[in-house]
Scaffold this motif. Structure first.
Motif, short mmCIF file in Angstrom:
data_model
loop_
_atom_site.label_atom_id
_atom_site.label_comp_id
_atom_site.label_asym_id
_atom_site.label_seq_id
_atom_site.Cartn_x
_atom_site.Cartn_y
_atom_site.Cartn_z
N PRO A 1 0.80 -1.23 0.00
CA PRO A 1 0.00 0.00 0.00
C PRO A 1 0.83 1.28 0.00
N ASN A 2 2.12 1.19 0.31
CA ASN A 2 2.98 2.36 0.36
C ASN A 2 4.10 2.20 -0.66
N TYR B 1 12.40 -9.40 -0.92
CA TYR B 1 13.25 -8.40 -0.28
C TYR B 1 12.42 -7.17 0.04
N GLY B 2 12.59 -6.65 1.26
CA GLY B 2 11.89 -5.45 1.68
C GLY B 2 12.85 -4.40 2.19
N ASN B 3 12.59 -3.14 1.81
CA ASN B 3 13.38 -2.00 2.25
C ASN B 3 12.45 -0.97 2.87
N TRP B 4 12.69 -0.64 4.14
CA TRP B 4 11.82 0.24 4.89
C TRP B 4 11.76 1.65 4.29
N ALA B 5 10.58 2.28 4.46
CA ALA B 5 10.40 3.68 4.11
C ALA B 5 9.39 4.28 5.08
N PRO B 6 9.49 5.56 5.40
CA PRO B 6 8.51 6.19 6.30
C PRO B 6 7.10 6.09 5.73
N LEU C 1 -6.91 -3.79 4.01
CA LEU C 1 -6.47 -2.99 2.87
C LEU C 1 -7.41 -1.84 2.55
N THR C 2 -8.66 -1.95 2.98
CA THR C 2 -9.62 -0.88 2.70
C THR C 2 -9.44 0.31 3.64
N VAL C 3 -8.73 0.11 4.75
CA VAL C 3 -8.58 1.20 5.73
C VAL C 3 -7.11 1.48 6.06
N TYR C 4 -6.19 0.75 5.45
CA TYR C 4 -4.78 0.86 5.82
C TYR C 4 -4.26 2.29 5.68
N ARG C 5 -4.48 2.92 4.52
CA ARG C 5 -3.95 4.26 4.30
C ARG C 5 -4.64 5.27 5.22
N LYS C 6 -5.93 5.12 5.44
CA LYS C 6 -6.66 6.03 6.31
C LYS C 6 -6.10 5.98 7.73
N LEU C 7 -5.88 4.77 8.24
CA LEU C 7 -5.35 4.63 9.59
C LEU C 7 -3.92 5.16 9.67
N ALA C 8 -3.14 4.93 8.62
CA ALA C 8 -1.77 5.44 8.61
C ALA C 8 -1.75 6.97 8.65
#
Length: 245
Positions: free
Chosen positions: A56-57, A70-75, A132-139
């Protein structure tokens, strides 16, 4: 002619049965850390592609290479979510390696740097909706100690850092288990597994029992996801089993 046809049918059935067993469709009895448990594999990913996952980000970089994730963190939140939902009870196993962190992370936040890996499982939104329907809203609401809204989720979080291994339950981001002795090393491969059966949750790393928690009101539906904080990670050989009666 009839004999040939029967032989073909019989051979076809044998091939189908072998393929079915190989794909994990049929239940099996699996030895899980000393206990024989009847399970049925419901999900497996050797990470040939990202087709089974949602990021989602876009700032967080998740990719596959050589059958590894592989995952790389981001704010802004770095959880990679599996597209499908799972039902309790579950046994999950995968291999993980913490890769060297970025230099700026070492200076900014963590003296031990880059040692952070989280697994979220059986997670939904606050009302039981697809996360997934609320992930960005909560973030964007940025509640909770992590300022990303995960205190409002419904589900479980396993977090392993340079100071502790913790099991949390949300809503509320409640700490329900902690181990401060077994901490990760950079570039070392680990076997991680968890068993949730009824309200009992067990977590192992390299066969060592890290957490054992009894939830009197357990969650039994939702997504799994991998999460990061100022870390880079490699995941491989993910398998999810339904635990059968």
């Amino acid at each position: 002619m009839k004999k040939t046809r029967k032989s073909i049918i019989r051979g076809g059935l044998c091939v189908w049965l072998l393929l079915t067993v190989g794909c994990g469709v049929l239940p099996v009895t699996k030895r899980i850390h000393g206990e024989r448990i009847r399970v049925q594999r419901v999900f497996q990913d050797n990470f040939a592609s990202m087709d089974k996952w949602v990021n989602p980000n876009p700032a967080a970089k998740w990719r596959v290479k050589n059958e590894k994730l592989y995952g790389n963190w981001a704010p802004g939140g770095s959880t990679l979510w599996c597209k499908r939902n799972f039902e309790s009870d579950l046994y999950i196993e995968f291999a993980a390696r913490l890769c060297p962190p970025e230099e700026e992370w070492l200076k900014e936040k963590q003296s031990e740097g880059g040692k952070n890996l989280s697994l979220r499982f059986l997670v939904t939104g606050p009302l039981g909706e697809d996360i997934l329907t609320v992930y960005r809203k909560l973030a964007e609401e940025a509640t909770g100690p992590n300022r990303n809204g995960d205190d409002q989720y419904r589900g479980y979080f396993f977090t392993w850092t340079h100071t502790h291994a913790r099991l949390r339950r949300s809503p509320g981001y409640e700490k329900v288990g902690e181990d401060v002795e077994f901490v990760p090393e950079i570039n070392r491969f680990y076997e991680v597994s968890l068993l949730k059966r009824g309200g009992r949750i067990k977590f192992w790393i390299d066969g060592k029992l890290i957490h054992e928690y009894q939830d009197d009101h357990p969650f039994d539906y939702g997504k799994i996801g991998f999460d990061l904080f100022m870390s880079n990670v490699e995941i491989s050989d993910l398998r999810v089993y339904q635990v059968l009666p």
